[in-house]
Design a protein around this motif. Sequence first.
Motif, PDB file in Angstrom:
ATOM      1  N   MET A  60      -8.080  10.533   1.576  1.00 47.98           N
ATOM      2  CA  MET A  60      -8.041   9.107   1.884  1.00 47.98           C
ATOM      3  C   MET A  60      -8.393   8.305   0.635  1.00 47.98           C
ATOM      4  N   PRO A  61      -7.663   7.204   0.399  1.00 49.05           N
ATOM      5  CA  PRO A  61      -7.973   6.380  -0.770  1.00 49.05           C
ATOM      6  C   PRO A  61      -9.348   5.714  -0.632  1.00 49.05           C
ATOM      7  N   SER A  62     -10.033   5.610  -1.759  1.00 47.76           N
ATOM      8  CA  SER A  62     -11.330   4.931  -1.759  1.00 47.76           C
ATOM      9  C   SER A  62     -11.115   3.448  -2.069  1.00 47.76           C
ATOM     10  N   GLY A  63     -12.187   2.704  -2.253  1.00 47.35           N
ATOM     11  CA  GLY A  63     -12.096   1.260  -2.451  1.00 47.35           C
ATOM     12  C   GLY A  63     -11.240   0.840  -3.630  1.00 47.35           C
ATOM     13  N   SER A  64     -11.453   1.428  -4.790  1.00 46.12           N
ATOM     14  CA  SER A  64     -10.687   1.035  -5.973  1.00 46.12           C
ATOM     15  C   SER A  64      -9.219   1.447  -5.849  1.00 46.12           C
ATOM     16  N   GLU A  65      -8.956   2.538  -5.178  1.00 52.15           N
ATOM     17  CA  GLU A  65      -7.565   2.966  -4.993  1.00 52.15           C
ATOM     18  C   GLU A  65      -6.806   2.011  -4.084  1.00 52.15           C
ATOM     19  N   TRP A  66      -7.488   1.441  -3.082  1.00 53.62           N
ATOM     20  CA  TRP A  66      -6.848   0.448  -2.219  1.00 53.62           C
ATOM     21  C   TRP A  66      -6.435  -0.781  -3.020  1.00 53.62           C
ATOM     22  N   ILE A  67      -7.273  -1.180  -3.966  1.00 50.48           N
ATOM     23  CA  ILE A  67      -6.952  -2.341  -4.805  1.00 50.48           C
ATOM     24  C   ILE A  67      -5.711  -2.053  -5.636  1.00 50.48           C
ATOM     25  N   ILE A  68      -5.620  -0.869  -6.204  1.00 53.71           N
ATOM     26  CA  ILE A  68      -4.456  -0.497  -7.010  1.00 53.71           C
ATOM     27  C   ILE A  68      -3.202  -0.467  -6.133  1.00 53.71           C
ATOM     28  N   ILE A  69      -3.310   0.085  -4.936  1.00 54.49           N
ATOM     29  CA  ILE A  69      -2.177   0.127  -4.012  1.00 54.49           C
ATOM     30  C   ILE A  69      -1.721  -1.288  -3.666  1.00 54.49           C
ATOM     31  N   ALA A  70      -2.672  -2.181  -3.390  1.00 52.53           N
ATOM     32  CA  ALA A  70      -2.341  -3.571  -3.060  1.00 52.53           C
ATOM     33  C   ALA A  70      -1.646  -4.262  -4.230  1.00 52.53           C
ATOM     34  N   LEU A  71      -2.108  -4.024  -5.447  1.00 47.91           N
ATOM     35  CA  LEU A  71      -1.474  -4.634  -6.617  1.00 47.91           C
ATOM     36  C   LEU A  71      -0.051  -4.109  -6.817  1.00 47.91           C
ATOM     37  N   VAL A  72       0.159  -2.827  -6.598  1.00 46.56           N
ATOM     38  CA  VAL A  72       1.505  -2.263  -6.743  1.00 46.56           C
ATOM     39  C   VAL A  72       2.444  -2.872  -5.707  1.00 46.56           C
ATOM     40  N   ILE A  73       1.972  -3.015  -4.480  1.00 45.32           N
ATOM     41  CA  ILE A  73       2.794  -3.636  -3.433  1.00 45.32           C
ATOM     42  C   ILE A  73       3.107  -5.079  -3.795  1.00 45.32           C
ATOM     43  N   LEU A  74       2.124  -5.792  -4.303  1.00 47.46           N
ATOM     44  CA  LEU A  74       2.330  -7.181  -4.710  1.00 47.46           C
ATOM     45  C   LEU A  74       3.359  -7.277  -5.820  1.00 47.46           C
ATOM     46  N   LEU A  75       3.303  -6.369  -6.779  1.00 48.31           N
ATOM     47  CA  LEU A  75       4.274  -6.375  -7.873  1.00 48.31           C
ATOM     48  C   LEU A  75       5.676  -6.003  -7.390  1.00 48.31           C
ATOM     49  N   LEU A  76       5.765  -5.066  -6.478  1.00 55.56           N
ATOM     50  CA  LEU A  76       7.071  -4.625  -5.999  1.00 55.56           C
ATOM     51  C   LEU A  76       7.769  -5.670  -5.137  1.00 55.56           C
ATOM     52  N   PHE A  77       7.034  -6.296  -4.240  1.00 56.25           N
ATOM     53  CA  PHE A  77       7.659  -7.188  -3.269  1.00 56.25           C
ATOM     54  C   PHE A  77       7.465  -8.665  -3.570  1.00 56.25           C
ATOM     55  N   GLY A  78       6.475  -9.022  -4.342  1.00 58.71           N
ATOM     56  CA  GLY A  78       6.211 -10.427  -4.623  1.00 58.71           C
ATOM     57  C   GLY A  78       5.424 -11.080  -3.502  1.00 58.71           C
ATOM     58  N   GLY A  79       4.767 -12.164  -3.817  1.00 54.09           N
ATOM     59  CA  GLY A  79       3.894 -12.848  -2.867  1.00 54.09           C
ATOM     60  C   GLY A  79       4.608 -13.453  -1.686  1.00 54.09           C
TER      61      GLY A  79
END
Length: 73
Positions: free
Chosen positions: A10-29
């Motif tokens: 399971m992803p930890s706290g910092s990994e969730w942030i990285i996942i969220a940033l990647v999703i934001l970059l891929l799909f846009g706000g």
Amino acid sequence: MTNLLLLGFMPSGSEWIIIALVILLLFGGKKIPELMRGLGKGVKSFKDGVNEAKDEINKAKDELDKPVDPSKN
């Protein structure tokens, strides 16, 4: 023991942030709320389908449990 092994993946706290940033970059706000709305509709549809299946199963079970009237034979 198996549960402990699964928790290791399971992803930890910092990994969730990285996942969220990647999703934001891929799909846009602007696309993210639209994607989440579609995901919510899909989950609601799935839950409705599960509840409908449970209702059908309960109806069939009630019909099987109902006593048979011998005068109708």
